[in-house]
Design a protein around this motif. Structure first.
Motif, PDB file in Angstrom:
ATOM      1  N   ASP A   1     -58.322   2.337 -27.278  1.00 18.40           N
ATOM      2  CA  ASP A   1     -59.076   2.752 -26.095  1.00 18.40           C
ATOM      3  C   ASP A   1     -60.009   1.629 -25.632  1.00 18.40           C
ATOM      4  O   ASP A   1     -60.167   1.389 -24.439  1.00 18.40           O
ATOM      5  CB  ASP A   1     -59.861   4.028 -26.403  1.00 18.40           C
ATOM      6  CG  ASP A   1     -60.359   4.735 -25.152  1.00 18.40           C
ATOM      7  OD1 ASP A   1     -59.890   4.416 -24.052  1.00 18.40           O
ATOM      8  OD2 ASP A   1     -61.215   5.622 -25.290  1.00 18.40           O
TER       9      ASP A   1
ATOM     10  N   LEU B   1     -55.053   9.160 -24.642  1.00 16.93           N
ATOM     11  CA  LEU B   1     -54.889   7.728 -24.405  1.00 16.93           C
ATOM     12  C   LEU B   1     -53.628   7.442 -23.586  1.00 16.93           C
ATOM     13  O   LEU B   1     -53.631   6.565 -22.732  1.00 16.93           O
ATOM     14  CB  LEU B   1     -54.869   6.977 -25.735  1.00 16.93           C
ATOM     15  CG  LEU B   1     -55.054   5.472 -25.691  1.00 16.93           C
ATOM     16  CD1 LEU B   1     -56.267   5.062 -24.857  1.00 16.93           C
ATOM     17  CD2 LEU B   1     -55.205   4.920 -27.096  1.00 16.93           C
TER      18      LEU B   1
ATOM     19  N   LYS C   1     -54.623   8.050 -20.055  1.00 14.00           N
ATOM     20  CA  LYS C   1     -55.430   6.942 -19.541  1.00 14.00           C
ATOM     21  C   LYS C   1     -54.541   5.762 -19.154  1.00 14.00           C
ATOM     22  O   LYS C   1     -54.754   5.118 -18.128  1.00 14.00           O
ATOM     23  CB  LYS C   1     -56.473   6.487 -20.561  1.00 14.00           C
ATOM     24  CG  LYS C   1     -57.637   7.420 -20.705  1.00 14.00           C
ATOM     25  CD  LYS C   1     -58.634   6.843 -21.711  1.00 14.00           C
ATOM     26  CE  LYS C   1     -59.841   7.714 -21.882  1.00 14.00           C
ATOM     27  NZ  LYS C   1     -60.819   7.112 -22.790  1.00 14.00           N
TER      28      LYS C   1
END
Length: 113
Positions: A38, A61, A64
């Protein structure tokens, strides 16, 4: 694992070559590498982070990474790093709507993979 980078590399190899015996070990070690991933998530690392996050089953994640890909899909899919994606991760990525200038970008990425 002795380092985050090593844990990520092992996870990527496990995903790429489908070494089922190592998969549980990677999942056990996923907390620290996931935080590290991250922290290093950027345009030039998005495929590496995405691949590891997908293999480690870190849906937050992965999301993202997909959001970041919306802003730079053309450049990222044209990079040589696309060849390093695990089959399942690549298939999952192509199943999402990616904003690219031309479908040829996706075709070239598939051919390169």
């Amino acid at each position: 694992m002795e380092s985050n980078k090593l844990a990520v590399n092992v996870a990527c190899l496990v995903g790429r070559y489908k070494v089922k015996a190592l998969h549980p070990i990677c999942l056990e070690c996923c907390d620290v590498p996931s935080q590290w991933l991250d922290n290093i998530l950027k345009r030039d690392t998005v495929l590496e982070v995405y691949n590891a996050a997908y293999i480690l089953k870190n849906t937050l994640l992965v999301t993202k990474c997909l959001q970041l890909l919306l802003t730079c899909a053309d450049q990222v899919l044209a990079s040589p790093q696309v060849c390093c994606l695990a089959e399942d991760a690549f298939t999952f990525l192509l199943g999402h709507s990616l904003c690219v200038k031309s479908e040829a970008v996706i075709l070239n990425a598939a051919i390169a993979w």
